[in-house]
Design a protein around this motif. Structure first.
Motif, short mmCIF file in Angstrom:
data_model
loop_
_atom_site.label_atom_id
_atom_site.label_comp_id
_atom_site.label_asym_id
_atom_site.label_seq_id
_atom_site.Cartn_x
_atom_site.Cartn_y
_atom_site.Cartn_z
N MET A 160 0.81 -1.55 0.28
CA MET A 160 0.00 -0.02 -0.31
C MET A 160 0.94 1.43 -0.17
O MET A 160 0.72 2.11 -1.07
N VAL A 161 1.76 1.01 0.65
CA VAL A 161 2.77 1.98 1.34
C VAL A 161 3.99 2.46 -0.32
O VAL A 161 3.03 3.94 -0.59
N ASP A 162 4.02 2.07 -0.97
CA ASP A 162 5.12 1.85 -1.76
C ASP A 162 3.69 2.55 -3.04
O ASP A 162 4.43 3.04 -4.00
N ALA A 163 2.60 2.47 -3.29
CA ALA A 163 2.21 2.17 -4.53
C ALA A 163 1.33 3.93 -4.17
O ALA A 163 1.20 4.47 -5.38
N GLU A 166 4.79 6.02 -5.06
CA GLU A 166 5.23 6.01 -6.32
C GLU A 166 3.97 5.35 -7.06
O GLU A 166 4.63 6.54 -8.50
N LYS A 167 2.77 5.07 -6.78
CA LYS A 167 1.82 5.13 -8.28
C LYS A 167 0.85 6.93 -7.91
O LYS A 167 0.84 7.24 -8.78
N ALA A 168 0.33 7.51 -6.19
CA ALA A 168 -0.29 8.37 -6.49
C ALA A 168 0.27 10.15 -6.22
O ALA A 168 0.06 10.88 -5.76
N HIS A 169 1.94 9.26 -5.93
CA HIS A 169 2.87 10.46 -5.46
C HIS A 169 1.65 11.62 -3.93
O HIS A 169 2.43 12.59 -4.20
N ASN A 173 3.93 11.91 4.40
CA ASN A 173 3.47 12.79 6.31
C ASN A 173 1.97 12.51 5.69
O ASN A 173 1.35 13.26 6.48
N GLN A 174 1.64 12.21 4.62
CA GLN A 174 0.23 12.52 4.08
C GLN A 174 -1.09 11.28 4.11
O GLN A 174 -2.26 10.85 3.74
N ILE A 175 0.40 10.21 4.49
CA ILE A 175 -0.36 8.80 4.95
C ILE A 175 -0.48 8.87 6.35
O ILE A 175 0.48 9.06 7.52
N VAL A 193 5.11 1.04 9.05
CA VAL A 193 6.13 2.50 9.23
C VAL A 193 7.13 1.73 9.11
O VAL A 193 7.90 2.66 8.15
N ALA A 194 7.74 0.73 8.68
CA ALA A 194 9.28 0.54 8.04
C ALA A 194 8.60 0.61 6.43
O ALA A 194 9.81 1.21 6.60
N ALA A 195 7.57 0.46 6.24
CA ALA A 195 7.51 0.59 4.43
C ALA A 195 7.94 2.30 4.45
O ALA A 195 8.68 2.59 3.35
#
Length: 403
Positions: A160-163, A166-169, A173-175, A193-195
């Protein structure tokens, strides 16, 4: 006296026939291979428990129709813990103390696993295919008696974090995170958090993190905490059960929180979609099995096994996971050349190596690898249904791209 005994015997036979006509499980025979399970068959998480049990049974009944293993049929003893650890412990001791039970399979939940795993290890009971992605079941090196099918929560939240970045830019701090206040929620948050740290997060305390109590839908305070932030989040990763997650999303949308909502697989996708209704469009759920409507061989075999049960059951991701994980266990047991014992179950699983069950991705188990799958499949709710999704569809402008 003979007449009395004859009448008593007839009465016992009659009661047996009556029980089976009501759909109860036939009694366990002396030669049956017995598996055990402690799961939520009541309470707010009942859908998760019953779905997992259904999937396990679908695979076992399929194996029984094919003659079982070594000429022996499978039976399942499922005990209800209501998704409460205080009930899981006694259930585990009951299953371990029953010399007929070969292994515990498909237990549901992280807090219940925290209670179950030490008891399983102490009793040298194989603890296989639990419906949880928590790290407590994924130690390095692995616990000898604990073997997993599914990807971890760290892998789900990591995807989820990667996407999102990387995809939603989005920026870290916006998550934000909305999690259950227990080992389940903590496991998902830690993975997320690790991601985020892989993407440059320095201070974990800077991550917005709100929580709710297990087996409740008290989500108003957590939501208000996010709404009162100077910069409300653009995405909320959710690690919870379907009822509180649905309540949170509905209230968030009513209060115009413009965010992407993402849930880990344990939420119960179909129950979440039903609870959300029209508010569900665009809500993402990661899965640890492919979509059951796909054309993959395992999906076709799963639906065929479900139909053969002759019951009014619908396909779900939870029951498909139970089916797939049990299929892997059955494959391992079918290769066992000697007597089936609790220790031989673990040895058989460790000797599986790499195998293709028709998921479109390879599974692997070994003495050092006790988690078979590392794949995460994203899905999204559209029109009240959970459908396949590609991370590339994420859009910063409107959350996700709709059809």
């Amino acid at each position: 006296m003979k007449n009395v005994r004859w009448l008593l015997g007839c009465w016992i036979v009659f009661l047996g026939i009556a029980r089976f006509s009501l759909g109860e499980t036939p009694p366990i025979g002396a030669n049956d291979i017995v598996l055990g399970m402690s799961t939520a068959l009541s309470g707010p998480a009942v859908d998760l428990g019953t779905n997992m049990r259904t999937g396990v049974l679908a695979a076992l009944e399929e194996a029984n129709r094919a003659g079982g293993i070594q000429g022996r049929k499978f039976r399942l003893i499922a005990l209800d813990d209501g998704y409460e650890p205080a009930k899981t412990g006694p259930n585990m001791r009951t299953l371990i103390g029953d010399n007929r039970v070969l292994a515990v399979v498909g237990n549901v939940g992280t807090p219940t696993a925290v209670a179950a795993v030490p008891i399983a290890i102490e009793g040298k009971m194989p603890f296989y295919g639990a419906f949880t992605g928590a790290g407590v079941l994924r130690k390095t090196p692995p616990d000898h008696d604990v073997v997993n099918y599914r990807a971890s929560y760290a892998q789900e939240t990591g995807a989820m974090v990667d996407a999102l970045i990387e995809k939603a830019h989005l920026t870290p701090n916006q998550i934000a995170f909305f999690t259950q206040r227990d080992a389940y929620g903590d496991a998902g948050f830690a993975g997320g958090v690790a991601a985020l740290k892989r993407h440059g997060l320095v201070d974990a305390n800077a991550v917005a993190h709100v929580r709710y109590e297990r087996n409740t839908v008290a989500v108003e305070k957590p939501l208000s905490d996010l709404l009162l932030l100077k910069d409300p989040p653009r995405a909320v990763i959710m690690v919870g059960a379907y009822a509180p997650c649905a309540s949170f999303i509905q209230l968030a949308k009513q209060n115009e929180l413009d965010a992407i909502f993402l849930n880990v697989s344990f939420v119960g996708s179909e129950s979440l979609a039903k609870a959300l209704g029209s508010a569900g469009d665009g809500v993402i759920v990661t899965q640890t099995v492919p979509h059951f409507e796909s054309d993959l061989p395992i999906a076709r075999e799963y639906k065929s096994a479900m139909a053969a049960m002759g019951k009014d059951v619908s396909p779900t991701f939870g029951s498909m996971e139970g089916y797939v994980s049990t299929r892997l266990l059955l494959l391992a047991l079918s290769r066992n050349q000697g007597p089936l014992t609790r220790e031989s179950v673990i040895q058989s699983l460790e000797q599986v190596g790499k195998v293709d069950l028709g998921l479109g991705t390879e599974l692997e188990l070994s003495p050092t690898q006790h988690q078979a799958s590392h794949t995460v499949w994203p899905t999204v709710i559209r029109g009240g249904k959970v459908v396949p999704f590609r991370w590339e569809e994420l859009s910063i402008s409107n959350g996700i791209a709709h059809d």
